[in-house]
Design an enzyme around this catalytic site. Structure first.
Site, PDB file in Angstrom:
ATOM      1  N   ASP A 170       0.852  -1.211   0.000  1.00  0.00           N
ATOM      2  CA  ASP A 170       0.000   0.000   0.000  1.00  0.00           C
ATOM      3  C   ASP A 170       0.881   1.253   0.000  1.00  0.00           C
ATOM      4  O   ASP A 170       0.562   2.260   0.646  1.00  0.00           O
ATOM      5  CB  ASP A 170      -0.980   0.013   1.169  1.00  0.00           C
ATOM      6  CG  ASP A 170      -2.146   0.989   0.946  1.00  0.00           C
ATOM      7  OD1 ASP A 170      -2.205   1.611  -0.135  1.00  0.00           O
ATOM      8  OD2 ASP A 170      -2.976   1.128   1.855  1.00  0.00           O
ATOM      9  N   HIS A 191       2.921  10.801  -0.766  1.00  0.00           N
ATOM     10  CA  HIS A 191       2.219  12.080  -0.682  1.00  0.00           C
ATOM     11  C   HIS A 191       3.233  13.204  -0.594  1.00  0.00           C
ATOM     12  O   HIS A 191       4.244  13.082   0.086  1.00  0.00           O
ATOM     13  CB  HIS A 191       1.290  12.125   0.526  1.00  0.00           C
ATOM     14  CG  HIS A 191       0.064  11.284   0.361  1.00  0.00           C
ATOM     15  ND1 HIS A 191      -0.922  11.586  -0.553  1.00  0.00           N
ATOM     16  CD2 HIS A 191      -0.324  10.151   0.970  1.00  0.00           C
ATOM     17  CE1 HIS A 191      -1.870  10.662  -0.485  1.00  0.00           C
ATOM     18  NE2 HIS A 191      -1.531   9.775   0.425  1.00  0.00           N
TER      19      HIS A 191
END
Ligand SMILES: [Zn+2]
Lengths: 437, 309
Positions: free
Chosen positions: A303, A307
């Site tokens: 996952d 960001h």
């Protein structure tokens, strides 16, 4: 074509042997192989595993190239020991057409760091209203087999049922992000004693577990394959165990961070620990480790969610969900599973390469390390340690929750069809297109 | 004294008592003809309010001015801060201004903690989301102590939206530190999952708790909670958990009624209760200034003395 002789390597914990990689495949395995024209790599003390396969990677391209690109993300993957990643569909535009999945697949092929298998969105624009053209994506050059609206849950029961049924036609699988949306409205972290103290809106375990239970029942009813993304709670493990015992065709993954980190890390409100599903309790971590060890959970999937700084250097409530994972996955799994004696290296190979490749229906990934098999190999040094330095990661983003942590094992080299993508822990010089699949 | 005041739980018993004792000194200043101390002369206090709260901002402003600090009101609401990145930029601006203390009110829990990592000055949490409001808890404790003469062993009942209340969180932590016994009363929907970890009792039955309460603190219930089905109707809430004259009559004779404001008269508290002699609501406002003076004074290490010049 590259031609490598890996001397005295340990394969899955057996006695040291030589591994000859030539013409993209494993040419020979055995002690004292002749050098021939091969470049010799002294692999004494190193462990060879099949190249790792990630079922859950966010590469952010197209749309958020400031956070990650296919090239930067796949380089991070190679450095983490991966030879294949599944690129999640929550790009902008979403990967909900043959055109987008082929674009991502080509970008991966051109970068050449590892194979990129795009995940197709289940629904148009991931809106949960109407099925995307799953067949067109399956038939495209990207040959999509895993479908997911990840980031969103396919919460409509009828739509989920239809998706599960529909993908049977091409042996696909629906990978569900299990999150009941009403129970997690504005949720910020695991609901429990820490959220109560911090005054952050809770994300209850039941919001995951209820969806997993429903989906298992649906998959059983229509005889389809279901894959559960990032399982995070002890209760989910119990449901999966029950479903598997009933013969339901369900597989599941757990992230490295859910195997190591707990919700009390949220105490300082640093959004580097903000992730979805959220970090849970020590009891959940123990249950997830046990489930990965006994095979109830089939795979580790990162996952990996890059960001930008602007999306993390904010108040907790304003920050994006997600953390980096590719470059630290093996170290975290070694810490959580190998150092604790829960898995040996053969077990790690099974959960990080063999089973993920099988779930994704990938030929040519996931081993075995036997003559004739594609030469996708990672060499790791089990005696070394790595202290995580966010500044030296290959990812474009810096949102690793492991900054400053010292993790066991080091990825020394990664070979993609016999060609090194990583040597001595650094990107290999050659680079360039990998071609083929 | 610590550098920041982010959580009431960060205060040791001695530190909390020091704040209360210092606040008592400050209250004497407020009673003097010249209500000003020179202790923070030349220091800059920034009121950084991302959320409207005239009463809290005014209270801090008055406190800082009485200590002779320079006060800058930085109202961030409506400016380019609706997106989160504003906080970091604002922090850099405050650094450039040379703020010695930043008083922050923010709609998101933990915003003061983030700010504290980005500025050199002291950060005072003036209410963050549904997390804490430590100076409110200090002024509440100050008020209880001045009305009832002690905190040790007091039975304090907090009533209302515990789940979303920063006042409740700070009060539970501080009152436990100061030796009071806290009972939380609310419909079960407004009690957080995980409350079992709090140093407090929980009851769903207001009437049973009333006769043993030295202090009843009524918390504001926001009408917008109605949409999220926490309770069936305002009327039912008021009937079960509101404090009216009949319930007030069940209290022991010396007991006091508190409310951090702003009140919903007729919902959680009846007008005749709010205006009764038991009510400390007006004192709470007055004490707020003294307590905030004490906090700023102690955090900024101002010199005491010259109090009566
Ligand atoms: Zn997800």
């Amino acid at each position: 074509m590259s031609n490598w002789l890996l001397r005295n390597v340990t394969i899955l914990g057996a006695a040291p042997t030589d591994l000859h990689l030539a013409d993209g495949v494993i040419a020979e395995v055995g002690r004292g192989l002749a050098t021939g024209g091969a470049q010799v790599f002294d692999a004494a003390g190193l462990v060879a595993l099949p190249g790792l396969v990630d079922l859950h990677t966010h590469l952010r391209e197209p749309g958020r190239e400031d956070a990650e690109t296919v090239a930067s993300g796949t380089l991070a993957a190679a450095l983490g020991g991966f030879t294949a990643v599944h690129a999640m569909a929550n790009t902008d535009p979403a990967a909900d057409t043959a055109g987008v999945v082929e674009q991502v697949w080509r970008l991966g092929r051109d970068a050449g760091h590892c194979d990129v298998f795009p995940v197709g969105a289940v629904t148009v624009r991931r809106r949960g209203e109407q099925l995307a053209e799953l067949g067109a994506m399956a038939d495209s050059a990207a040959r999509v087999r895993v479908f997911s609206d990840d980031g969103h849950c396919v919460d409509d029961a009828v739509l989920m049922r239809r998706a599960l049924e529909y993908v049977k036609a091409f042996d696909g699988v629906v990978a569900q992000h299990a999150q009941e949306p009403r129970l997690t409205h504005a949720a910020q972290m695991n609901e429990g004693v820490v959220s109560a103290r911090l005054g952050l809106t809770g994300w209850p375990a039941v919001a995951e577990e209820s969806v997993i239970a429903r989906d298992c029942l649906l998959a059983g009813h229509v005889g389809s394959r279901l894959h559960v993304c990032h399982v995070s709670t002890a209760g989910s493990v119990e449901i999966l165990r029950w479903a598997k015992a009933k013969g339901i065709r369900v597989t599941a993954e757990v992230t490295p961070h859910h195997l190591l980190l707990t919700d009390d890390l949220v105490t300082g409100y640093d959004p580097v620990y903000k992730v979805n599903p959220p970090l849970r309790t020590a009891g959940d971590v123990a249950a997830l480790r046990a489930a990965l060890a006994d095979g109830t959970i089939d795979a580790v999937a990162t996952d990996h969610a890059p960001h930008s700084l602007e999306d993390k250097e904010t108040e907790w409530g304003a920050a994006a969900f997600g953390m980096l994972g590719l470059e630290t996955a093996l170290g975290v799994v070694a810490e959580a599973m190998v150092s604790t004696g829960l898995l040996d290296w053969a077990g790690v190979a099974d959960r990080m390469a063999v089973r993920p490749a099988r779930i994704g229906r990938l030929d040519g990934q996931g081993g075995p390390l036997e003559p004739g098999a594609p030469a996708n190999v990672v060499l790791l040094d089990p005696a070394a340690t790595v202290t995580v330095d966010p500044g030296s990661l290959a990812s474009r983003s810096r949102n690793t929750p492991y900054a400053g942590m010292t993790l066991p094992t080091r990825v020394v080299a990664t070979f993609l069809r016999g060609r090194p993508t990583v040597l001595d822990g650094k990107p290999a010089e050659s680079g360039g297109p990998g071609g083929g699949r | 004294m610590m550098r920041h005041l982010l959580s009431a739980g960060d205060l040791s018993r001695d530190e909390a008592l020091l704040v209360l004792d210092t606040a008592a000194e400050m209250a004497r200043v407020a009673a003097a003809p010249v209500k000003k101390l020179p202790t923070l002369r030349g220091r800059t206090v920034v009121n950084l309010f991302f959320e409207d709260s005239t009463r809290t901002r005014t209270s801090f402003e008055l406190a800082a001015k009485r200590l002779s600090a320079d006060v800058i009101n930085f109202s961030a609401k409506g400016s380019a801060v609706s997106k989160g990145e504003g906080l970091k930029d604002t922090a850099l601006t405050l650094e450039a201004m040379g703020a010695d203390a930043v008083v922050i009110r923010h709609a998101m829990s933990g915003a003061p903690h983030r700010l504290a990592g980005w500025v050199r000055g002291s950060v005072v949490n003036a209410g963050d989301g549904t997390h804490e409001h430590p100076t409110q808890a200090l002024l509440d404790a100050f008020t209880m102590r001045s009305r009832l003469g002690r905190l040790e062993g007091l039975q304090v009942t907090l009533v209302g939206d515990i789940l979303h209340s920063r006042v409740a969180r700070s009060n539970v932590l501080l009152l436990r530190t100061l030796g009071a016994e806290v009972t939380l009363v609310a419909p079960p929907t407004l009690i957080p999952v995980g409350v079992e970890d709090w140093p407090a009792q929980v009851s769903y039955d207001f009437d049973r708790v009333l006769p043993k309460s030295d202090v009843v603190m009524m918390l504001r219930v926001q009408r917008e909670r109605m949409g999220a089905v926490y309770f069936p109707s305002v009327r039912e809430y008021s009937r079960r958990y509101g404090l009216d004259a009949a319930r007030m009559a069940m209290l022991p004779p010396e007991s006091v009624v508190m409310h951090p404001g702003p009140m919903n008269r007729g919902m959680e508290i009846a007008a005749e209760v709010a205006d009764s002699p038991r009510s400390t609501i007006v004192e709470q406002v007055t004490n707020g200034v003294s307590v905030r003076m004490a906090v700023l004074y102690l955090l900024l290490g101002g010199a005491m003395g010259g109090a009566s010049e």
